[in-house]
Design a protein around this motif. Structure first.
Motif, mmCIF file in Angstrom:
data_model
loop_
_atom_site.group_PDB
_atom_site.id
_atom_site.type_symbol
_atom_site.label_atom_id
_atom_site.label_comp_id
_atom_site.label_asym_id
_atom_site.label_seq_id
_atom_site.Cartn_x
_atom_site.Cartn_y
_atom_site.Cartn_z
ATOM 1 N N UNK A 268 0.836 -1.202 0.000
ATOM 2 C CA UNK A 268 0.000 0.000 0.000
ATOM 3 C C UNK A 268 0.869 1.251 0.000
ATOM 4 N N UNK A 269 1.997 1.197 -0.681
ATOM 5 C CA UNK A 269 2.960 2.305 -0.637
ATOM 6 C C UNK A 269 2.800 3.323 -1.761
ATOM 7 N N UNK A 270 1.914 3.077 -2.713
ATOM 8 C CA UNK A 270 1.769 3.966 -3.881
ATOM 9 C C UNK A 270 0.424 4.687 -3.866
ATOM 10 N N UNK A 271 0.429 5.856 -4.522
ATOM 11 C CA UNK A 271 -0.775 6.661 -4.652
ATOM 12 C C UNK A 271 -0.973 7.013 -6.119
ATOM 13 N N UNK A 272 -2.239 6.984 -6.552
ATOM 14 C CA UNK A 272 -2.584 7.367 -7.917
ATOM 15 C C UNK A 272 -3.069 8.810 -7.888
ATOM 16 N N UNK A 273 -2.364 9.693 -8.613
ATOM 17 C CA UNK A 273 -2.736 11.106 -8.730
ATOM 18 C C UNK A 273 -3.309 11.331 -10.121
ATOM 19 N N UNK A 274 -4.338 12.183 -10.217
ATOM 20 C CA UNK A 274 -4.881 12.520 -11.530
ATOM 21 C C UNK A 274 -5.525 13.897 -11.510
ATOM 22 N N UNK A 275 -5.611 14.474 -12.705
ATOM 23 C CA UNK A 275 -6.340 15.717 -12.950
ATOM 24 C C UNK A 275 -7.244 15.474 -14.143
ATOM 25 N N UNK A 276 -8.462 16.016 -14.077
ATOM 26 C CA UNK A 276 -9.440 15.763 -15.127
ATOM 27 C C UNK A 276 -10.307 16.994 -15.339
ATOM 28 N N UNK A 277 -10.398 17.447 -16.580
ATOM 29 C CA UNK A 277 -11.344 18.499 -16.973
ATOM 30 C C UNK A 277 -12.058 18.003 -18.220
ATOM 31 N N UNK A 278 -13.378 18.102 -18.229
ATOM 32 C CA UNK A 278 -14.195 17.616 -19.344
ATOM 33 C C UNK A 278 -14.982 18.752 -19.965
ATOM 34 N N UNK A 279 -15.354 18.594 -21.245
ATOM 35 C CA UNK A 279 -16.291 19.557 -21.816
ATOM 36 C C UNK A 279 -17.694 19.163 -21.369
ATOM 37 N N UNK A 280 -18.632 20.041 -21.535
ATOM 38 C CA UNK A 280 -19.986 19.804 -21.023
ATOM 39 C C UNK A 280 -20.691 18.643 -21.719
ATOM 40 N N UNK A 281 -20.257 18.261 -22.906
ATOM 41 C CA UNK A 281 -20.901 17.173 -23.637
ATOM 42 C C UNK A 281 -20.442 15.793 -23.155
ATOM 43 N N UNK A 282 -19.305 15.719 -22.484
ATOM 44 C CA UNK A 282 -18.774 14.438 -22.016
ATOM 45 C C UNK A 282 -19.481 14.021 -20.730
ATOM 46 N N UNK A 283 -19.674 12.705 -20.578
ATOM 47 C CA UNK A 283 -20.373 12.237 -19.379
ATOM 48 C C UNK A 283 -19.422 12.176 -18.180
ATOM 49 N N UNK A 284 -18.414 11.357 -18.239
ATOM 50 C CA UNK A 284 -17.446 11.237 -17.147
ATOM 51 C C UNK A 284 -16.246 10.445 -17.653
ATOM 52 N N UNK A 285 -15.290 10.268 -16.770
ATOM 53 C CA UNK A 285 -14.101 9.480 -17.103
ATOM 54 C C UNK A 285 -13.977 8.314 -16.134
#
Length: 182
Positions: free
Chosen positions: A68-85
Motif C-alpha cells: 500500500x505504498x503507492x498513490x494514484x494522482x490525476x487531474x481531469x477536466x471535461x467539456x460539457x458534452x462528455x459524461x465522465x471518465x
C-alpha cells in the motif's frame, strides 16, 4: 455662496460627459482544454512482492504479500458534452506464475483532493486487458505527490495451490493505469 459657485462649475464641466458619454461591451471567451493526466507517486522503483511458504516440510501454506505504498494522482477536466471518465488498470507486460493472481484496489482519496473524484469499484484482478478500477470522474484533481490521491492497494493471491508454478528469482510485471472517457 462659494460652495454653490463651485458646484455650478463642476456641473458645467461634467454635463457634456454625462450627456454625450459612450460605453461599449467586450465579450470574453474562456477556453479550458480537456485534461486527462495520471501519475503514480512515489515513482521510486518497483513494488516488490514476496511469495513464500511456511517452514513446515510437506505441509506448508503459501504466504502472500500486499503493498500500500503507492498513490494514484490525476487531474481531469471535461467539456460539457462528455459524461465522465474512468480509471483503467491492466497488466501490460509480463505474466504471473500459474496459480497466482495480482489484484489492485483504489482506496479512498487522501490529502487535498477536490471535485468529482473516482468511485472505487473494489478489488480488481489485473489481466492483460484493461479493467475499470474507478468511475464517475468529472472536473477533479487529487493533489500531486506521495501521500495524496487514491492509495493503490496491491495484493498477491494464491488462486490454485495445486498449480503454483513458482521458481526462484524475480518475475517483472508492468501495470499500466489509464484515465479515459467513459
Amino acid at each position: 455662496m462659494a460652495h454653490t459657485r463651485i458646484l455650478q462649475i463642476v456641473c458645467i464641466l461634467i454635463m457634456p460627459v454625462l450627456l454625450f458619454g459612450q460605453t461599449t461591451d467586450e465579450f470574453v471567451s474562456l477556453v479550458i482544454p480537456e485534461i486527462a493526466l495520471v501519475a503514480i507517486e512515489p515513482n521510486s522503483g518497483p513494488v516488490t512482492f514476496e511469495v513464500s511458504i511456511t517452514p513446515i516440510p510437506g505441509a506448508g501454506e503459501f504466504i502472500t504479500d500486499t503493498d500500500e505504498s503507492r498513490y494514484l494522482n490525476y487531474s481531469c477536466a471535461l467539456n460539457s458534452a462528455s459524461s465522465s471518465r474512468v480509471l483503467y488498470a491492466e497488466l501490460s507486460s509480463g505474466s504471473l506464475p500459474s496459480g497466482l493472481l495480482l489484484q489492485v484496489e483504489l482506496g479512498p482519496p487522501v490529502g487535498i483532493a477536490e471535485g468529482q473524484l473516482a468511485n472505487p469499484v473494489g478489488p480488481v484482478e489485473l489481466r492483460s486487458s484493461p479493467s475499470i478500477i474507478g468511475d464517475g470522474i468529472r472536473g477533479a484533481k487529487t493533489g500531486s505527490g506521495p501521500g495524496t490521491g487514491h492509495k493503490l492497494i496491491y495484493e498477491i493471491i494464491v488462486d490454485d495451490e495445486n498449480d503454483i508454478g513458482l521458481t526462484s528469482g524475480s518475475n517483472p510485471l508492468v501495470v499500466t493505469y489509464t484515465l479515459a472517457d467513459d
